[in-house]
Design a protein around this motif. Structure first.
Motif, mmCIF file in Angstrom:
data_model
loop_
_atom_site.group_PDB
_atom_site.id
_atom_site.type_symbol
_atom_site.label_atom_id
_atom_site.label_comp_id
_atom_site.label_asym_id
_atom_site.label_seq_id
_atom_site.Cartn_x
_atom_site.Cartn_y
_atom_site.Cartn_z
ATOM 1 N N LEU A 111 6.922 43.507 20.970
ATOM 2 C CA LEU A 111 6.915 43.905 19.560
ATOM 3 C C LEU A 111 7.215 45.385 19.393
ATOM 4 O O LEU A 111 7.693 45.820 18.344
ATOM 5 N N ALA A 112 6.943 46.168 20.421
ATOM 6 C CA ALA A 112 7.188 47.612 20.345
ATOM 7 C C ALA A 112 8.653 47.959 20.529
ATOM 8 O O ALA A 112 9.076 49.084 20.206
ATOM 9 N N GLN A 158 -1.405 34.909 7.551
ATOM 10 C CA GLN A 158 -2.282 35.936 7.023
ATOM 11 C C GLN A 158 -1.479 37.125 6.501
ATOM 12 O O GLN A 158 -0.344 37.351 6.908
ATOM 13 N N THR A 159 -2.086 37.858 5.592
ATOM 14 C CA THR A 159 -1.432 39.014 4.980
ATOM 15 C C THR A 159 -1.212 40.112 6.021
ATOM 16 O O THR A 159 -2.057 40.335 6.884
ATOM 17 N N ASN A 160 -0.072 40.754 5.936
ATOM 18 C CA ASN A 160 0.261 41.888 6.816
ATOM 19 C C ASN A 160 0.301 41.508 8.288
ATOM 20 O O ASN A 160 -0.046 42.316 9.162
ATOM 21 N N ALA A 161 0.722 40.291 8.592
ATOM 22 C CA ALA A 161 0.860 39.880 9.989
ATOM 23 C C ALA A 161 1.954 40.706 10.656
ATOM 24 O O ALA A 161 2.948 41.082 10.026
ATOM 25 N N GLN A 162 1.774 40.975 11.943
ATOM 26 C CA GLN A 162 2.778 41.749 12.669
ATOM 27 C C GLN A 162 3.774 40.862 13.407
ATOM 28 O O GLN A 162 4.811 41.344 13.863
ATOM 29 N N ALA A 163 3.464 39.586 13.551
ATOM 30 C CA ALA A 163 4.361 38.654 14.236
ATOM 31 C C ALA A 163 3.872 37.238 13.973
ATOM 32 O O ALA A 163 2.783 37.032 13.421
ATOM 33 N N THR A 164 4.677 36.268 14.368
ATOM 34 C CA THR A 164 4.293 34.860 14.265
ATOM 35 C C THR A 164 4.294 34.254 15.655
ATOM 36 O O THR A 164 5.278 34.385 16.394
#
Length: 352
Positions: free
Chosen positions: A350-351, A68-74
């Motif tokens: 992620l932070a 998806q567009t603008n995903a923050q991670a996989t």
């Protein structure tokens, strides 16, 4: 020895049906979940279809890449024995809503993959390491390069064993991992200890590697909810039964002596090599698990605590009270508790 495989009949039809039905919410009406029926995935991209990755030995791994567009991670989801990526739509929906791309796949010998033996219901593997190598090929060849997002790992049961080995052998691939009731050992007590089944499997695999473990044929059959050892969620249990009936290609029965012996052979080196891990690990333990060994999970976390580069994030497994083996498919209370721990664990990674 060349492996025997069974090609999936009507594969192309199944792929269109499975994605059209499962991702758009078709079969769920007959098995309403506790909170509500699973809503269709609202995909901001063209409808996806399951694809097959040809591996170097000729086997093909089914996978589903949801980007998806603008995903923050996989997020990579690694399922357990007898499971299939088709089972994980509710879970995929949750993590898509968190802003992650999601990669799902089926292990060879189960789900939408071809089988090893002439009996399609036998759960068999010649070498457990093959699961790990298949996963590595998939990640190397399917995920976009250069990788723009951090990789997160979520694995269940046998997938937890595969993933633990993967993390030890490829320590720099993932940023964080969560293991749901990982198969760090099995509850195989026959007479003396949990190790009884492993000892018997090691012996019997020499004489009958592809024979059903337990000395009797164990083909697929629809299980009754009463007394099941997987989940307390009647609706999720019935839904997976329905899925197996709707798509017979995914049906799987009992494991073989070879599968049992190969699985048991990795438990000790898995603990011994835990010093190779370099990421924080969340281990979710089902309080009432009778399938995999909670003791082995405790021992794995104890070994991991000696590793300054890793460790179980709470010092040991997080016990999900009242949960049977499938904590991610449990009743809403236990399932939501598990997802909250996972979401917090991934958000912290992620932070950083």
């Amino acid at each position: 020895m060349q492996k025997k495989t069974r090609k999936l009949t009507l594969a192309s039809q199944l792929l269109c049906l499975s994605l059209g039905t499962l991702l758009l919410g078709g079969p769920l009406g007959a098995a309403e979940l506790e909170s509500a029926a699973v809503k269709p995935l609202e995909l901001p991209w063209p409808a996806q279809s399951t694809q097959y990755l040809p591996l170097t030995d000729g086997h093909q791994i089914p996978y589903l890449w949801l980007e998806q567009t603008n995903a923050q991670a996989t997020l990579v989801i690694v399922n357990g024995r007898t499971e299939t990526l088709l089972k994980y739509q509710e879970l995929a929906q949750h993590f898509l809503a968190q802003g992650y791309n999601v990669l799902l796949f089926d292990h060879r010998g189960q789900g939408l993959s071809a089988r090893y033996t002439d009996d399609p219901f036998k759960g068999h593997i010649d070498e457990f390491q093959t699961y790990v190598d298949d996963m590595h090929q998939l990640l190397q060849r399917v995920l976009p390069e250069p990788r723009q997002h951090k990789l997160l790992l979520l694995a269940h049961s046998m997938g937890g064993a595969v993933s633990s080995l993967y993390l030890e052998q490829h320590p720099e691939v993932f940023a964080a991992a969560a293991l749901s009731a990982p198969m760090h050992g099995i509850q195989g007590k026959l007479l003396f200890s949990e190790n009884d089944a492993c000892a018997l499997g090691s012996l019997m695999s020499v004489f009958s590697s592809e024979g059903y473990a337990g000395f009797a044929a164990a083909p697929f059959k629809v299980r009754e909810f009463a007394g099941n050892d997987l989940t307390g969620s009647r609706s999720r249990f019935d839904w997976f039964n329905e899925l197996n009936l709707q798509y017979p290609q995914i049906q799987l029965g009992g494991p073989t002596w070879g599968w049992l012996a190969q699985s048991c052979a990795v438990f000790e080196p898995m603990r011994a090599n835990s010093s190779s891990l370099q990421i924080p690990l969340l281990v979710l333990q089902a309080e009432l698990d009778t399938v995999v060994s909670n003791r082995a999970q405790n021992e794995f976390c104890q070994a991991l605590q000696q590793n300054p580069e890793s460790g179980c994030v709470t010092g040991g497994p997080v016990v999900i009270q009242g949960a049977l083996h499938e904590v991610l498919f449990e009743q809403d209370k236990q399932r939501q508790q598990s997802l909250t721990y996972i979401d917090q664990h991934f958000a912290k990674a992620l932070a950083q």
